[in-house]
Design an enzyme around this catalytic site. Structure first.
Site, PDB file in Angstrom:
ATOM      1  N   CYS A  88       0.831  -1.210   0.000  1.00  0.00           N
ATOM      2  CA  CYS A  88       0.000   0.000   0.000  1.00  0.00           C
ATOM      3  C   CYS A  88       0.871   1.270   0.000  1.00  0.00           C
ATOM      4  O   CYS A  88       1.479   1.586  -1.010  1.00  0.00           O
ATOM      5  CB  CYS A  88      -0.974  -0.041   1.175  1.00  0.00           C
ATOM      6  SG  CYS A  88      -2.338   1.110   1.008  1.00  0.00           S
ATOM      7  N   HIS A 205      -3.630  -5.683   1.023  1.00  0.00           N
ATOM      8  CA  HIS A 205      -2.938  -5.911   2.288  1.00  0.00           C
ATOM      9  C   HIS A 205      -2.855  -7.396   2.641  1.00  0.00           C
ATOM     10  O   HIS A 205      -3.734  -7.904   3.352  1.00  0.00           O
ATOM     11  CB  HIS A 205      -3.674  -5.175   3.414  1.00  0.00           C
ATOM     12  CG  HIS A 205      -3.494  -3.699   3.377  1.00  0.00           C
ATOM     13  ND1 HIS A 205      -2.415  -3.063   3.961  1.00  0.00           N
ATOM     14  CD2 HIS A 205      -4.239  -2.727   2.811  1.00  0.00           C
ATOM     15  CE1 HIS A 205      -2.517  -1.758   3.767  1.00  0.00           C
ATOM     16  NE2 HIS A 205      -3.606  -1.527   3.063  1.00  0.00           N
ATOM     17  N   GLU A 207      -0.965  -8.686   4.791  1.00  0.00           N
ATOM     18  CA  GLU A 207      -0.751  -8.815   6.244  1.00  0.00           C
ATOM     19  C   GLU A 207      -2.068  -8.729   7.014  1.00  0.00           C
ATOM     20  O   GLU A 207      -2.117  -9.052   8.191  1.00  0.00           O
ATOM     21  CB  GLU A 207       0.257  -7.754   6.727  1.00  0.00           C
ATOM     22  CG  GLU A 207      -0.292  -6.374   7.025  1.00  0.00           C
ATOM     23  CD  GLU A 207      -0.631  -5.542   5.785  1.00  0.00           C
ATOM     24  OE1 GLU A 207      -0.682  -6.098   4.667  1.00  0.00           O
ATOM     25  OE2 GLU A 207      -0.864  -4.328   5.942  1.00  0.00           O
TER      26      GLU A 207
END
Lengths: 237, 80
Positions: A88, A205, A207
């Site tokens: 990002c 994302h 994560e």
């Protein structure tokens, strides 16, 4: 053998703890969070630039973060072939730094978009996608206002032909279609690599998609692939 | 000496902000507005007395930080 991971924290990063958690649990690395004003990041096996709003997104997203001591290190580290992952805002910083081609501008719909999207793995030639067959569809969240990737003038064909497009936005069936691209990104690009393949980044994302409790585990696929690629490199060297 | 740097999105680069402003102008009844492009203006107060040198310094700043040459063009001028 344990991988060493460094997550760089900029003023305004807000996914740094998540990235650190993913590096420790999904990548299985000894992970360190370091400040942007650190000139020497040591000898990590991977540097992660996390998501967020570094320097308040002032001027342009990533424009200020790129001129930090940590980024000077990252540029030299990438030049030596070190593995760099931008997520990002990390993607925006890498583009501003010229370590990845192009730039990320405001979403075509003008809105900040926060939802799950589907992306398709387009190449397995990078450490992040090694062993993941092209065509694999992954679901993970996006949360950005500036994810609309633009290529430098006349550069798109070269970027595509050098296999630098890492992920594209697709529908659940893995097909490209107009409604599947959340931000107007050129050629549906969701993630890119440099020519050498050691610097990679994506707007979604992974994560935030590494645990069933968080609503999905597809992000873990990428961290596990990275762990395999980086560990095999360690064994060889 | 004051120098002004004007940064504009490159021709051909999508400008979502300009597009939204064009739409708003049309909704407000302003007719005949075609394309709208939104940019940025920076006024720099530089410690320089030679206009040529002041412009040159500002151009270096623009090329390094103020503008992203991938998506933006810039113009520099000395202002009163």
């Amino acid at each position: 053998m344990t991988l060493q991971a460094v997550v760089v924290r900029f003023p305004g990063s807000n996914c740094d703890e998540d990235a650190h958690h993913a590096a420790a649990t999904l990548l299985g690395a000894e992970a360190r969070l370091v400040s942007h004003d650190t000139a020497d990041l040591g000898e990590p096996d991977i540097v992660i630039l996390p998501g967020g709003f570094s320097y308040g997104d002032y001027l342009r997203c990533g424009a200020m973060a790129r001129f930090t001591k940590a980024m000077d290190f990252v540029a030299r580290y990438a030049e030596r072939g070190g593995a760099v992952l931008g997520i990002c805002n990390g993607f925006q910083i890498l583009c501003e730094a010229g370590l990845l081609p192009g730039a990320l501008v405001q979403n075509s719909g003008l809105r900040f978009v926060c939802k799950d999207v589907y992306i398709r793995v387009e190449t397995s030639r990078t450490f992040l996608t090694g062993g993941v067959p092209p065509g694999t569809v992954l679901r993970m969240p996006i949360a950005h206002g500036d994810g609309n990737w633009r290529a430098p003038e006349g550069a798109l064909d070269g970027i595509v032909s050098r296999d630098q497009v890492l992920f594209r936005y697709v529908n659940a069936a893995g097909e490209r279609e107009e409604g599947a691209n959340p931000n107007g990104s050129l050629d549906d690009v969701a993630g890119l690599s440099n020519e050498r393949g050691n610097v990679v980044a994506l707007m979604p994302h992974p994560e935030r998609a590494g645990d069933a409790l968080l609503g999905g585990t597809d992000g873990a696929v990428l961290f596990q692939a990275a762990a395999r690629s980086l560990l095999s490199k360690l064994v060889r060297s | 000496m004051k120098v002004q740097v004007r940064v504009m999105p490159k021709a051909g680069i999508l400008d979502p902000q300009g597009k939204a402003i064009a739409g708003a102008l049309a909704r407000l009844g302003f007719e005949g507005v075609g394309d709208v492009r939104a940019g940025k203006v920076f006024r720099l107060d530089v410690a320089e007395t030679d206009p040529a040198k002041a412009k040159e310094a500002a151009a270096r700043m623009a090329g390094t930080l103020l503008a992203n040459p991938v998506i933006e063009d810039y113009e520099v001028e000395v202002v009163p």
